[in-house]
Motif scaffolding. Structure first.
Motif, PDB file in Angstrom:
ATOM      1  N   GLU A   1       0.803  -1.222   0.000  1.00 57.37           N
ATOM      2  CA  GLU A   1       0.000   0.000   0.000  1.00 57.37           C
ATOM      3  C   GLU A   1       0.838   1.274   0.000  1.00 57.37           C
ATOM      4  O   GLU A   1       0.384   2.312  -0.480  1.00 57.37           O
ATOM      5  CB  GLU A   1      -0.949   0.004   1.198  1.00 57.37           C
ATOM      6  N   TYR A   2       2.064   1.210   0.545  1.00 55.77           N
ATOM      7  CA  TYR A   2       2.847   2.435   0.671  1.00 55.77           C
ATOM      8  C   TYR A   2       4.257   2.322   0.090  1.00 55.77           C
ATOM      9  O   TYR A   2       5.029   3.276   0.152  1.00 55.77           O
ATOM     10  CB  TYR A   2       2.929   2.847   2.142  1.00 55.77           C
ATOM     11  N   GLY A   3       4.606   1.153  -0.426  1.00 57.44           N
ATOM     12  CA  GLY A   3       5.916   1.000  -1.036  1.00 57.44           C
ATOM     13  C   GLY A   3       7.062   1.032  -0.051  1.00 57.44           C
ATOM     14  O   GLY A   3       8.195   1.360  -0.420  1.00 57.44           O
ATOM     15  N   LEU A   4       6.806   0.698   1.222  1.00 56.63           N
ATOM     16  CA  LEU A   4       7.842   0.700   2.259  1.00 56.63           C
ATOM     17  C   LEU A   4       8.303  -0.724   2.526  1.00 56.63           C
ATOM     18  O   LEU A   4       7.497  -1.596   2.876  1.00 56.63           O
ATOM     19  CB  LEU A   4       7.297   1.319   3.552  1.00 56.63           C
ATOM     20  N   THR A   5       9.571  -0.968   2.354  1.00 57.16           N
ATOM     21  CA  THR A   5      10.149  -2.276   2.678  1.00 57.16           C
ATOM     22  C   THR A   5      10.929  -2.138   3.979  1.00 57.16           C
ATOM     23  O   THR A   5      11.922  -1.402   4.048  1.00 57.16           O
ATOM     24  CB  THR A   5      11.070  -2.758   1.552  1.00 57.16           C
ATOM     25  N   CYS A   6      10.460  -2.822   5.036  1.00 57.83           N
ATOM     26  CA  CYS A   6      11.058  -2.665   6.369  1.00 57.83           C
ATOM     27  C   CYS A   6      11.336  -4.030   6.976  1.00 57.83           C
ATOM     28  O   CYS A   6      10.606  -4.990   6.753  1.00 57.83           O
ATOM     29  CB  CYS A   6      10.104  -1.897   7.294  1.00 57.83           C
ATOM     30  N   ASP A   7      12.404  -4.096   7.780  1.00 59.07           N
ATOM     31  CA  ASP A   7      12.645  -5.318   8.529  1.00 59.07           C
ATOM     32  C   ASP A   7      11.843  -5.270   9.829  1.00 59.07           C
ATOM     33  O   ASP A   7      11.215  -4.261  10.166  1.00 59.07           O
ATOM     34  CB  ASP A   7      14.131  -5.516   8.796  1.00 59.07           C
ATOM     35  N   ARG A   8      11.872  -6.382  10.579  1.00 60.17           N
ATOM     36  CA  ARG A   8      11.073  -6.494  11.787  1.00 60.17           C
ATOM     37  C   ARG A   8      11.448  -5.431  12.822  1.00 60.17           C
ATOM     38  O   ARG A   8      10.567  -4.834  13.460  1.00 60.17           O
ATOM     39  CB  ARG A   8      11.227  -7.888  12.399  1.00 60.17           C
TER      40      ARG A   8
END
Length: 338
Positions: A36-43
């Protein structure tokens, strides 16, 4: 998209996709952030974002609370509150259809998608909808005038035979506003004219072109309590309140207390009736009593009792003759018709 927006995006996801019955796992949060927002994040980044929201005061569950994921523990409005407000808005005929739809959308926006789907109020929008598109603007201006202690001017509208609103008079009204109240399905402005001690009532949905003036509002007449005044108006009819005694069948007890309050003095007559001592505006009290004519009797004051008797007598004279006989009589007087 900047990672600085992560806490905001997390909150938006939790608001839209989670509730006590639908928890979002860490994997689902990361997937939705990416989709939905194009954010790739780790835990760890997501953990920090959730903790930042908690420190900012947002009520978000810990993973161990549900054992399966995260959700908003509380919202600005809970589903039951949204439903109540939607019912009230749907029942208010003074609000235009577009205004009602806009308000409905705003109220539902704070719920999760699952809660929105389940929020189906039984009450439907009223068949009649006012055509005054300025009703919410009028509320804003009137509230501002009341808070600022200033007078307000406006045009007051009435329907014509063309079913359109027209000004009641050419010259605008200018009043001292004191409060707004909802009664009998309508929203009213409680106000007063300069030089008069009595209060006046105007339906807000009939007010157009409200203007906040620079003139100060005069205080309420000495000894007048606005909350008590509104409570004593059975209908929004201005006038001096009186004390009256009503004799009612016991089946009307709840209606009496709902209308006149729990501080109403009661006397059980022991024969299936009770006497209630109420304080109300007399014209409104007469109208209220008529709807319970077979179960409610005005005992005092005698003058009000006589006025109601006269009203009933005039009504009886109007309705006593069958309509068919009246039509025949009018046809005879007017000659034969073909």
């Amino acid at each position: 998209m900047s990672a600085h927006l992560l806490p905001i995006r997390l909150y938006q996801l939790l608001e839209e996709h989670s509730d006590h019955a639908h928890l979002l796992s860490m994997g689902e949060l990361r997937r939705l952030l990416r989709l939905e927002y194009g954010l790739t994040c780790d835990r760890r980044t997501v953990y920090r974002g959730l903790e930042a929201l908690r420190q900012a005061g947002f009520d978000i569950s810990e993973f161990q609370d549900g054992g399966a994921g995260y959700y908003l523990l509380s919202r600005r409005l809970e589903p039951s509150e949204v439903r109540l407000l939607l019912d009230c808005a749907a029942a208010f005929p003074g609000m235009g259809e577009r205004q009602y739809r806009d308000l409905r959308e705003k109220l539902l926006r704070g719920l999760s998608c699952f809660q929105r789907a389940a929020c189906r109020p039984l009450s439907l929008p009223t068949v009649y909808r006012g055509i005054n598109r300025e009703v919410l603007l009028a509320v804003e201006v009137l509230e501002e005038a009341i808070a600022a202690g200033r007078q307000v001017s406006f045009q007051y509208m009435e329907y014509g035979m063309d079913k359109k609103l027209h000004p009641r008079r050419e010259r605008p009204y200018q009043v001292h506003p004191y409060g707004l109240c909802f009664a009998n399905g309508n929203y009213y402005l409680i106000c007063r004219y300069s030089g008069y001690d009595t209060l006046s009532h105007y339906r807000v949905d009939r007010i157009q072109d409200p203007v906040l003036t620079q003139e100060s509002r005069e205080p309420l007449p000495q000894g007048l309590d606005l909350s008590r005044y509104v409570r004593e108006r059975v209908y929004q009819i201005s006038g001096k309140s009186i004390q009256a005694v009503l004799r009612c069948e016991n089946s009307l007890l709840s209606d009496i207390l709902d209308r006149f309050g729990l501080d109403t003095m009661l006397h059980d007559n022991g024969d299936g009736t009770f006497d209630a001592v109420v304080t109300a505006e007399p014209e409104g009290l007469k109208f209220w009593s008529v709807q319970y004519l077979e179960r409610c009797e005005i005992r005092k004051p005698q003058r009000l009792r006589q006025e109601l008797a006269q009203t009933l007598q005039e009504g009886w004279e109007l309705y006593r003759a069958p309509l068919a006989l009246l039509d025949d009589h009018q046809t005879t007087e007017g000659g034969n018709t073909t």
